[in-house]
Design a protein around this motif. Structure first.
Motif, short mmCIF file in Angstrom:
data_model
loop_
_atom_site.label_atom_id
_atom_site.label_comp_id
_atom_site.label_asym_id
_atom_site.label_seq_id
_atom_site.Cartn_x
_atom_site.Cartn_y
_atom_site.Cartn_z
N TYR A 164 0.80 -1.22 0.00
CA TYR A 164 0.00 0.00 0.00
C TYR A 164 0.84 1.27 0.00
CZ TYR A 164 -3.70 -3.26 1.14
OH TYR A 164 -4.56 -4.31 1.10
N ASP A 199 2.54 3.11 -2.17
CA ASP A 199 2.29 4.18 -3.15
C ASP A 199 1.01 4.93 -2.83
OD1 ASP A 199 4.54 3.50 -4.49
OD2 ASP A 199 3.52 2.13 -5.86
N ILE A 200 0.00 4.15 -2.40
CA ILE A 200 -1.28 4.78 -2.06
C ILE A 200 -1.08 5.78 -0.93
CG2 ILE A 200 -3.62 4.34 -1.24
CD1 ILE A 200 -3.55 1.68 -2.60
N TYR A 227 1.78 7.21 0.02
CA TYR A 227 2.66 8.30 -0.42
C TYR A 227 1.85 9.35 -1.17
CZ TYR A 227 6.88 10.49 -2.33
OH TYR A 227 7.87 11.39 -2.66
N GLY A 228 1.05 8.90 -2.14
CA GLY A 228 0.22 9.82 -2.92
C GLY A 228 -0.75 10.58 -2.03
N ALA A 229 -1.36 9.86 -1.08
CA ALA A 229 -2.35 10.50 -0.21
C ALA A 229 -1.68 11.56 0.67
CB ALA A 229 -3.03 9.44 0.65
N LEU A 248 1.06 13.28 0.06
CA LEU A 248 1.36 14.44 -0.80
C LEU A 248 0.14 15.31 -0.99
CD1 LEU A 248 3.52 13.45 -3.86
CD2 LEU A 248 4.10 14.69 -1.80
N MET A 249 -0.97 14.66 -1.37
CA MET A 249 -2.19 15.44 -1.64
C MET A 249 -2.63 16.18 -0.40
SD MET A 249 -4.53 13.27 -4.25
CE MET A 249 -4.54 11.69 -3.48
N ILE A 252 -11.21 16.27 -4.39
CA ILE A 252 -9.85 16.62 -4.02
C ILE A 252 -9.48 18.05 -4.39
CG2 ILE A 252 -7.41 16.03 -4.33
CD1 ILE A 252 -8.41 13.13 -4.83
N ILE A 290 -0.90 18.55 -6.84
CA ILE A 290 -1.91 17.68 -6.22
C ILE A 290 -2.28 16.59 -7.22
CG2 ILE A 290 -4.26 17.55 -5.34
CD1 ILE A 290 -3.89 20.33 -4.20
N VAL A 300 -0.26 15.36 -9.36
CA VAL A 300 0.86 14.42 -9.34
C VAL A 300 0.66 13.43 -8.19
CG1 VAL A 300 3.33 14.18 -8.90
CG2 VAL A 300 2.52 15.96 -10.42
N GLY A 301 0.27 13.95 -7.02
CA GLY A 301 -0.02 13.08 -5.89
C GLY A 301 -1.15 12.11 -6.23
N ALA A 302 -2.19 12.64 -6.90
CA ALA A 302 -3.32 11.81 -7.29
C ALA A 302 -2.87 10.70 -8.23
CB ALA A 302 -4.40 12.66 -7.96
N ILE A 306 0.13 9.27 -8.37
CA ILE A 306 0.83 8.23 -7.60
C ILE A 306 -0.18 7.36 -6.86
CG2 ILE A 306 2.47 7.83 -5.73
CD1 ILE A 306 3.78 10.50 -6.47
N PHE A 307 -1.17 8.03 -6.26
CA PHE A 307 -2.22 7.34 -5.52
C PHE A 307 -2.97 6.36 -6.44
CE2 PHE A 307 -6.61 7.09 -4.04
CZ PHE A 307 -6.45 6.80 -2.70
N GLY A 326 -0.96 3.33 -7.35
CA GLY A 326 -0.94 2.38 -6.24
C GLY A 326 -2.23 1.58 -6.19
N LEU A 327 -3.34 2.28 -6.40
CA LEU A 327 -4.66 1.65 -6.35
C LEU A 327 -4.81 0.64 -7.49
CD1 LEU A 327 -7.00 2.25 -4.42
CD2 LEU A 327 -8.03 3.61 -6.24
N GLU A 367 -2.97 -2.41 -6.76
CA GLU A 367 -3.66 -3.18 -5.74
C GLU A 367 -4.79 -4.01 -6.34
OE1 GLU A 367 -3.39 -4.70 -2.71
OE2 GLU A 367 -1.79 -3.28 -3.13
#
Lengths: 305, 292
Positions: A274, A276-277, A279-281, A283-284, B85, B100, B102-104, B106-107, B110-111, B114
């Motif tokens: 998890y 990356d999830i 890390y991204g969260a 950051l946001m 967001i 933001i 960019v963060g999304a 990466i998120f 990851g999702l 998964e």
């Protein structure tokens, strides 16, 4: 300036408390990131432009110095010096063309530079070793004293980083800092006052590229092995993220951003799949709720000299 | 014989170009509504393709269900990115909003990892097993599907922007946000709608390209960058520019792949840089940016 000397003392004392080479390695990387982010912070925070291409300059420093010392057998210090001179001149030349672009166009142009450099490193296998990387880089030595351990490199990297940190803090509190601040406040007004805006932008860009190349060279001679993966666009995105998370336009912000984000992926590897999830969260969340960066939290008053 | 091979590369290039154009349009729509670059655009494509994979391969649904499902889900992801967001950000500074996303991105990666795992997935083609042959020239019909559906989508979008109330509202917001708000246009909803549309365009590109390019959870980054490059090449935020930039980039890549295949990316990005040095506003962009 008091905060700076406290911080220097703190860095000096770290290796006496932390003996684990892995932690020292991570902390040395914080120093490498900090070298890059402090230059970028000035470029982003004052010139108000983003570059997603600093991975390219990082690569020029690393590959330039490594290849020169491998193929010519010159001393690593000399190789690094030459690589830095060439990279700085190249960045200055590139800056004059590229900084006429604005906004998204500049972002794309810097990304393109980074992508081209990355693909070249991968494709020119006979010279750079391609994807499998370039091993056998010699460490820096002063006579018989070689920077070949994590502890010695920690000191070398932080000595360089603190030197430039000190210089930039002094510089930004003087006339140049005021003029840069004015450019950020109103480009038109500053131009009307006769301050050469483009030249300032090119100067901050070139200086940040120089610092990135310096960090790259220190990285190459520290790890003695480099491969293109460390110089892709994700690196460029990562350093800009550090600047924004810490607080653009503040050197202390760049420091905080580097200290926070460098070890974060390792810390998050606790969450395994998890990570990356998370890390991204993270950051946001920081960028949403703390738009001026981590320096704006509480430390600001304390750090303001 | 050589000519035939070149023709194959050109066809592949054109279909890649259609995909880049779809992504570039997604970038343009979001830019016109908000002024930001949405770096999660490429991930919409992967989400679209993978949703279609689940519907088609895992659940054995007919193709049109996979198609609609992909477009619907990725447009919902786009909608959520804005409503859930970006609209909550304390500061509306462009640079922060961009990072933001960019963060999304990466998120989302990851999702995706998964849910669908790390292995690259490949969608079944629209038409199974049939290869079109014209004399000695053979081609995969999927390429024609990509180009055909993309062109149909462009025509529909053109119609949408010209003649429908929502399309006109989007153009009005792009031209002048305040004036549009004063005319009673619900600006926040138009902005949210733009993200949904960008998501839908990404999802569509994903279903189309899924059968030809094996996609993995990270593919969105590099395909998205190509779309971004196409948008910049044509002139950011312009409808015609996105099409021109997309097809041009695709063709350049096709020709590059024909000449020296390992250097195709270098050629494509190198030419992009050169164009920007001569025309800093892109091919069809104006000094005061022309918008959709």
């Amino acid at each position: 300036m008091k905060a700076f000397w406290f911080f220097t003392l703190f860095i000096l004392l770290i290796p006496f408390v932390v003996h684990n080479p892995y932690y020292l390695n991570v902390l040395a990387f914080v120093g490498l990131y900090f070298l890059v982010t402090m230059g970028l912070s000035v470029f982003i925070g004052y010139a108000g432009q983003i570059s997603l291409g600093h991975g390219a300059f990082y690569a020029f420093g690393a590959y330039g110095s490594a290849l020169l010392s491998i193929y010519t057998g010159w001393d690593p210090w000399l190789a690094t010096f030459l690589a830095l001179v060439f990279t700085t001149l190249g960045a200055w030349f590139l800056g004059f063309f590229i900084l006429r672009l604005r906004g998204h166009y500049l972002v794309m142009a810097t990304l393109a530079v980074n992508l081209i450099v990355y693909f070249l490193l991968v494709e020119m296998e006979e010279i750079t070793g391609g994807v499998s990387g370039l091993p056998g880089i010699t460490p820096y030595c002063i006579f018989s004293y070689c920077f070949d351990s994590d502890r010695r490199n920690f000191y070398l990297i932080w000595a360089v980083a603190l030197f430039f940190f000190w210089g930039l803090l002094r510089l930004l509190s003087g006339r140049i800092g005021r003029e840069l601040k004015a450019i950020k406040a109103s480009e038109q007004a500053v131009r009307a006052l006769g301050i050469p805006v483009l030249r300032y932008k090119v100067a901050t860009f070139t200086f940040s590229a120089f610092l990135a190349a310096l960090a790259g060279a220190l990285y190459a001679h520290y790890l003695t092995f480099i491969s293109p993966k460390s110089f892709d666009i994700f690196y460029s995105v990562e350093v800009v993220t550090m600047v924004l998370v810490g607080g653009a336009g503040s050197l202390w912000g760049a420091l905080l951003g580097s200290f926070f984000l460098t070890p974060l992926p390792q810390v998050l590897s606790f969450f395994e799949e998890y990570k990356d999830i998370f890390y991204g969260a993270i950051l946001m969340l920081i960028l949403i709720f703390c738009p001026e960066g981590m320096v704006s939290l509480k430390l600001r008053r304390f750090l303001r000299r | 014989m050589d000519f035939l091979i070149l023709a194959q590369f050109l066809l592949a290039g054109l279909s890649a170009g259609a995909v880049y154009a779809l992504i570039a349009l997604g970038f343009g729509v979001v830019h016109n509504a908000t002024g930001i670059v949405n770096f999660a655009q490429g991930d919409f494509l992967v989400i679209g393709a993978f949703v279609a994979y689940t519907l088609l391969v895992s659940w054995g649904m007919p193709y049109w269900v996979g198609f609609l499902g992909a477009v619907l889900v990725s447009s919902l992801v786009g909608l959520f990115l804005e409503r859930g967001i970006l609209s909550r950000a304390r500061s509306k500074e462009v640079l922060l909003l961009v990072f933001i996303t960019v963060g999304a991105s990466i998120f989302l990666r990851g999702l995706i990892k998964e849910i669908w795992g790390k292995r690259p997935l490949i969608l079944p083609p629209v038409e199974q097993g049939s290869e079109i042959t014209l004399g000695p020239f053979r081609m995969d019909p999927q390429y024609l599907w990509i180009i055909g559906v993309a062109v149909l989508a462009f025509a529909l979008l053109h119609f949408f922007f010209r003649y429908t109330m929502w399309g006109k509202a989007m153009r009005a917001v792009a031209a002048d946000r305040e004036a549009a708000a004063l005319m009673g246009i619900p600006v926040p909803w138009v902005v949210a709608g733009s993200f949904a549309l960008a998501g839908a365009l990404g999802g569509l590109a994903g279903v189309l390209v899924g059968p030809v390019w094996p996609l993995s959870f990270e593919s969105g980054v590099h395909i998205g960058l190509k779309g971004f490059a196409a948008a910049v090449l044509g002139g950011y935020g312009s409808f015609g520019g996105a099409l021109l930039g997309g097809f041009l980039l695709g063709l350049l890549e096709g020709i590059g792949a024909y000449l020296v295949s390992s250097y195709k990316n270098i050629i494509a990005y190198g030419i992009l840089l050169l164009v920007l040095l001569v025309r800093p506003q892109g091919l069809l962009g104006r000094e005061t940016e022309e918008r959709l």
